[in-house]
Every structure is written in structure tokens, then in C-alpha cells.
Design an enzyme around this catalytic site. Sequence first.
Site, PDB file in Angstrom:
ATOM      1  N   HIS A 178       3.512   4.483 -15.131  1.00 23.37           N
ATOM      2  CA  HIS A 178       4.115   4.086 -13.853  1.00 23.37           C
ATOM      3  C   HIS A 178       5.595   4.458 -13.725  1.00 23.37           C
ATOM      4  O   HIS A 178       6.417   3.657 -13.278  1.00 23.37           O
ATOM      5  CB  HIS A 178       3.939   2.586 -13.642  1.00 23.37           C
ATOM      6  CG  HIS A 178       2.526   2.165 -13.340  1.00 23.37           C
ATOM      7  ND1 HIS A 178       1.602   3.003 -12.747  1.00 23.37           N
ATOM      8  CD2 HIS A 178       1.875   0.981 -13.553  1.00 23.37           C
ATOM      9  CE1 HIS A 178       0.451   2.355 -12.591  1.00 23.37           C
ATOM     10  NE2 HIS A 178       0.593   1.139 -13.077  1.00 23.37           N
ATOM     11  N   HIS A 225       1.701  -1.211  -5.858  1.00 25.04           N
ATOM     12  CA  HIS A 225       0.955  -1.913  -6.909  1.00 25.04           C
ATOM     13  C   HIS A 225       0.740  -3.386  -6.568  1.00 25.04           C
ATOM     14  O   HIS A 225       0.829  -4.254  -7.434  1.00 25.04           O
ATOM     15  CB  HIS A 225       1.692  -1.771  -8.242  1.00 25.04           C
ATOM     16  CG  HIS A 225       0.810  -1.873  -9.454  1.00 25.04           C
ATOM     17  ND1 HIS A 225       0.311  -3.072  -9.905  1.00 25.04           N
ATOM     18  CD2 HIS A 225       0.351  -0.935 -10.303  1.00 25.04           C
ATOM     19  CE1 HIS A 225      -0.416  -2.865 -10.994  1.00 25.04           C
ATOM     20  NE2 HIS A 225      -0.410  -1.565 -11.248  1.00 25.04           N
ATOM     21  N   GLU A 274      -4.688   1.249  -5.999  1.00 29.38           N
ATOM     22  CA  GLU A 274      -3.554   2.150  -6.162  1.00 29.38           C
ATOM     23  C   GLU A 274      -3.939   3.545  -5.670  1.00 29.38           C
ATOM     24  O   GLU A 274      -4.378   4.402  -6.430  1.00 29.38           O
ATOM     25  CB  GLU A 274      -3.120   2.172  -7.625  1.00 29.38           C
ATOM     26  CG  GLU A 274      -2.740   0.798  -8.165  1.00 29.38           C
ATOM     27  CD  GLU A 274      -2.750   0.739  -9.676  1.00 29.38           C
ATOM     28  OE1 GLU A 274      -2.093   1.590 -10.324  1.00 29.38           O
ATOM     29  OE2 GLU A 274      -3.442  -0.149 -10.239  1.00 29.38           O
TER      30      GLU A 274
END
Length: 342
Positions: free
Chosen positions: A101, A175, A307
Site C-alpha cells: 500500500h 481502503h 479496493e
Amino acid sequence: MNMEIKDVLDKWKEFTLTNEQGMSVSILNFGGIMTKLMVPDREGNLENVVLGYKNYADYESNPNFFGAVIGRVAGRIQDSSFELADRNYNVEANEGDNHLHGGSNGFHHVVWDAAPFQNTDSIGLKLTHRSADGAGGYPGNVDITVTYTLNNDNELLLDYAATTDQNTPLTLTNHSYFNLSGDLKSTVQNHHVTMNSAAFVELDKALIPTGNVTDVSGTTFDFRAGRALSEGFTDKSEQHKIAGNGYDHYFLFEKEGNVVVEDKGSGRVMIIETDQPGLVMYTSNGLDEGLELNEGSSRKYLGVCFETQAPPASLHHDGFPDLIVHPEEPYHKRTKFSLRAE
């Protein structure tokens, strides 16, 4: 329509956008984090349908990435490296040997420049940030705009735009952990999901894509006719065990991206439409227990993330949708969340 701006911890601002139906979304300029999403149930009761910390200070670490904008690359990059134009790039290894991420200083920890706006039938917040060449190990100066727009049809639109002066990997997402029961009244085990995906990407034990694409037919990964998420929590197949007895997988869309999420208890329905080639569905199998959230304590399966993004697997394996952005081709992606009650 209404907008409220609140100072948070003497260093951030929280923007709360409210439409004429009473639906509202609250967003921090730190991390672009969606802290609350207030949506009516079938009786008209407004309740929060995303996970968020009770204490804003907890967002400073936010290891679960609650509500945040993720980038430069959402997901995991194998061995924290990739090759581009015959050159090898190394990015931060922040999850074992792998990059997750965008790294520990990814976009979820950026204080974005924020500009609220209002139109005839919508209200919104435009977030901008420049990611400098070499930031986090990535090439290129990248100028990013993330726009949240709430309209009077109870639709929340997330628009992602970027330009770069060098070829670079880029795939942005949000997220948020959704729980349509409202105010965390139950886990998401009874959430019913329908998704037009015929294939998912196989994972190894480190949750890294193997490069194999698996047909969903005859498995608990087949959501084409809809199924309860709990079926994946109890199934004993290896892919569910690897993910902590749930889902943490990339699903490839057939044609356009469309997902329907239903909670019969509250009557809430969320329709997700995106021009991304797929999404990671994560059912909070690894969510830390005992975190102090807005409406109670965290626990496993308390939320589900959708996502929407391109797959990082394309950096190491052929045959996947590409995520390299070029100077002559600006990046623009949209994901729309439509909320209603039945």
C-alpha cells in the site's frame, strides 16, 4: 446541502459533506481518510456504515488503513522491487520482504491540500498532492488529485487523476471498510455480494500473487449469482486458509466493473461501479481486535473492503492489466458508490 469543517488535533481538518437526503460523508485532509459515511436504513435511520477510530490520534499510525487513499501502488509488490525500462527499482519493504500500500509513508499518511466545492446538486472535496521523483523509491514527479463528490441521489463518487513526467507504476484506491448493518451492529458475515467476475488471482502464503488466474466456477469465489460472505469464512479450501479464513483476493471483472452489496437486516444496498479492471475484496480477516472504533470495539469480519484498482501482479507476471502510467497519458479512474435502502 451543507458543509462543515472541523479542526482536528490542531493539525488536520475534517470536512463533512451532507446532501439534501441527509446522507453525509466525513473526510480528513490527512490521508484523504473517510472517517464516517452516514446512510439511512429502510426506516430512515441514519447510521455510520464505515469503520473509523473513535480517537482521531489513532489515524496517525492506522495500520489497518481505515478509510484512506492508497498509493502510489495499492496492494502488495513482490520482493519490494520492480523493473521498468530495463532498470530495477527498490521500494520499501514494509510487510516482510514485500511492499504494501505505498509503504509506511504512502498517501495514507500525506496531509493533502483540500478545496471544498458545491454545485447545483452535489457537494465535494478536491484533494491534491505532489509525490516527488524518488518518493518511496518510485520514479517520476506525480501530481495527484482525488475528488470526493456526494450528490442528491445518495451517490458518492471518487475520482482519481494524475499526471507524471516519467513512466511509473500507479494505481490508487480507497481502503474503507464497509459494514451496512449500521453502527457496527453485526459483522459482515451475512452481507450478500454479487460481482461480475469469472476469475480471481491465486495467492501464495505471503499473500503475493502467484501469477495464476483461477476460474471461480464451482468455488466460494463465484459471486456471479451472489452469495453470503460467510460462505468464504467457513470454506476449508487452501486459498481461504491462506487469507486467514476469508477473502483478500483480486477479482478480475468481466466487461464493466459492477458489484452489489446487500444487508437484509438494515435494508441497505450499495452498488459499486468502476472503470478499474478489478478489485481486491478484503473481509478484515486480519483486523486487530480491541481497537476503539466510533461505535464499539474492532473484531474479525467487522468490515469488507472493495479496493477497486489495477493489479500489482502485472509488475512481475504477464497477462494482467497494466498499471504503468505515462507522461503522455494522464491517469483518470472513477469509482461510484450508490447507496439505497429496500
